[in-house]
Design an enzyme around this catalytic site. Structure first.
Site, PDB file in Angstrom:
ATOM      1  N   ARG A 109       0.850  -1.193   0.000  1.00 45.44           N
ATOM      2  CA  ARG A 109       0.000   0.000   0.000  1.00 45.44           C
ATOM      3  C   ARG A 109       0.882   1.239   0.000  1.00 45.44           C
ATOM      4  O   ARG A 109       2.054   1.204   0.407  1.00 45.44           O
ATOM      5  CB  ARG A 109      -0.937   0.026   1.203  1.00 45.44           C
ATOM      6  CG  ARG A 109      -0.243   0.202   2.548  1.00 45.44           C
ATOM      7  CD  ARG A 109      -1.259   0.598   3.617  1.00 45.44           C
ATOM      8  NE  ARG A 109      -0.680   0.681   4.949  1.00 45.44           N
ATOM      9  CZ  ARG A 109       0.023   1.716   5.416  1.00 45.44           C
ATOM     10  NH1 ARG A 109       0.287   2.752   4.635  1.00 45.44           N
ATOM     11  NH2 ARG A 109       0.482   1.713   6.656  1.00 45.44           N
ATOM     12  N   ASP A 207      10.298   7.852  11.545  1.00 45.08           N
ATOM     13  CA  ASP A 207       9.009   7.834  10.855  1.00 45.08           C
ATOM     14  C   ASP A 207       8.843   9.109  10.026  1.00 45.08           C
ATOM     15  O   ASP A 207       9.554   9.326   9.061  1.00 45.08           O
ATOM     16  CB  ASP A 207       7.889   7.647  11.890  1.00 45.08           C
ATOM     17  CG  ASP A 207       6.605   7.104  11.297  1.00 45.08           C
ATOM     18  OD1 ASP A 207       6.263   7.494  10.164  1.00 45.08           O
ATOM     19  OD2 ASP A 207       5.915   6.311  11.952  1.00 45.08           O
TER      20      ASP A 207
END
Length: 296
Positions: A109, A207
């Site tokens: 994804r 992140d």
């Protein structure tokens, strides 16, 4: 340095991500990835609105479309789609598909994505199950009227991205590399070259990321309850912003003066409260850069 951390009202998420400050509406748009939710924090009202993205399992980022009010580019599964949302209604709708990537990788994804300063969308992919740590992700540049251009393959978890036009740099995080890389970036062509590791947060998983007007980057740690303020030219840590929960996912500067750092977090794997809250950090004494809308 005395900064202040406060949670935004009703802005709890499972996996908050993709914060984008929109100057026009004075709103912070962000997503709750795994439940396909779009959120908007209205600065003037001090209120958070959210919508379910109809028919979609994932929503991985949200960026306003240049010149089209109420239209957003959103990462949905392996597709980049245009979504219509008025920022208030409890439902949002996909109106068209911009691109679909990696048709041979149904378990992938799209993850983090942003518009570069010229309005190109840059977004990357990952395997749905991060515990499998498969390096099947790719990073793409989507330019108006052109097919998707591959920037990089062999990616574990495509994550934080930000640009510095003055330094002619693109900063990028593949979380599974445990570092931040700086690329030379041609803003006319969108070509990134000469990657160089400039920072590693040690054992913490990096992140999301943003940049301030001074050219310093802010690196979130998914396993470290910290946002690192880093000087890219030296890799020096200038500040550690300690957050009240562990899984820090992304950051964006916003507010009327672009001097508030908004921080998204996650409560994945049953993290205790206040995990999953969305925060504002004030008193940092710096300003961010205006974020760019996508040109389609």
């Amino acid at each position: 340095m005395s900064y202040k951390i406060e949670a935004l009202p009703n802005a709890g998420t499972l996996i908050g991500e993709g914060p984008h400050w929109d100057i026009e509406t004075q709103s912070l748009y962000f997503v709750d990835i795994d439940v396909g939710r779009l959120l908007r924090y209205d600065y003037k009202e001090n209120k958070t609105y959210s919508a379910v993205l109809e028919g979609e399992q994932f929503a991985s980022f949200i960026i306003p479309v240049e010149g089209e009010s109420g239209k957003f580019v959103v990462g949905a599964g392996r597709r980049v789609v245009v979504v219509a949302w008025d920022g208030v209604a409890p439902k949002a709708k996909v109106v068209r598909v911009v691109r679909e990537v990696q048709p041979d990788f149904p378990m992938n994804r799209v993850n983090d994505g942003k518009a570069d300063p010229r309005g190109r969308l840059v977004a990357g992919t990952m395997h749905i199950d991060i515990t499998l740590s498969k390096r099947v992700g790719e990073l793409y540049s989507f330019e108006k009227g052109k097919p998707a251009a591959l920037i990089k393959s062999d990616i574990g978890i495509s994550n934080g991205l930000t640009w510095d036009e003055k330094a002619k740099k693109f900063y990028y995080i593949d979380s599974l590399d445990y570092n931040v890389k700086a690329y030379d970036y041609d803003f006319d062509t969108g070509v990134a070259s000469n990657p160089k590791v400039i920072f590693s947060p040690g054992t913490y998983l990096p992140d999301g990321m943003t940049i301030d007007a001074d050219g310093n980057i802010y690196v979130c740690t998914f396993t470290g309850a910290t946002v690192f303020k880093v000087k890219p030219s030296t890799g020096e840590v200038l500040l550690e912003i300690k957050m009240p929960c562990k899984q820090i996912t992304s950051v964006a500067f916003g507010g009327p003066n672009l001097d508030i750092l908004y921080v998204t977090t996650s409560k994945l794997n049953d993290q205790p409260p206040p995990a999953g809250d969305t925060y504002k950090v004030t008193g940092l004494g710096v300003k961010g850069l205006p974020m760019t809308k996508v040109q389609l």
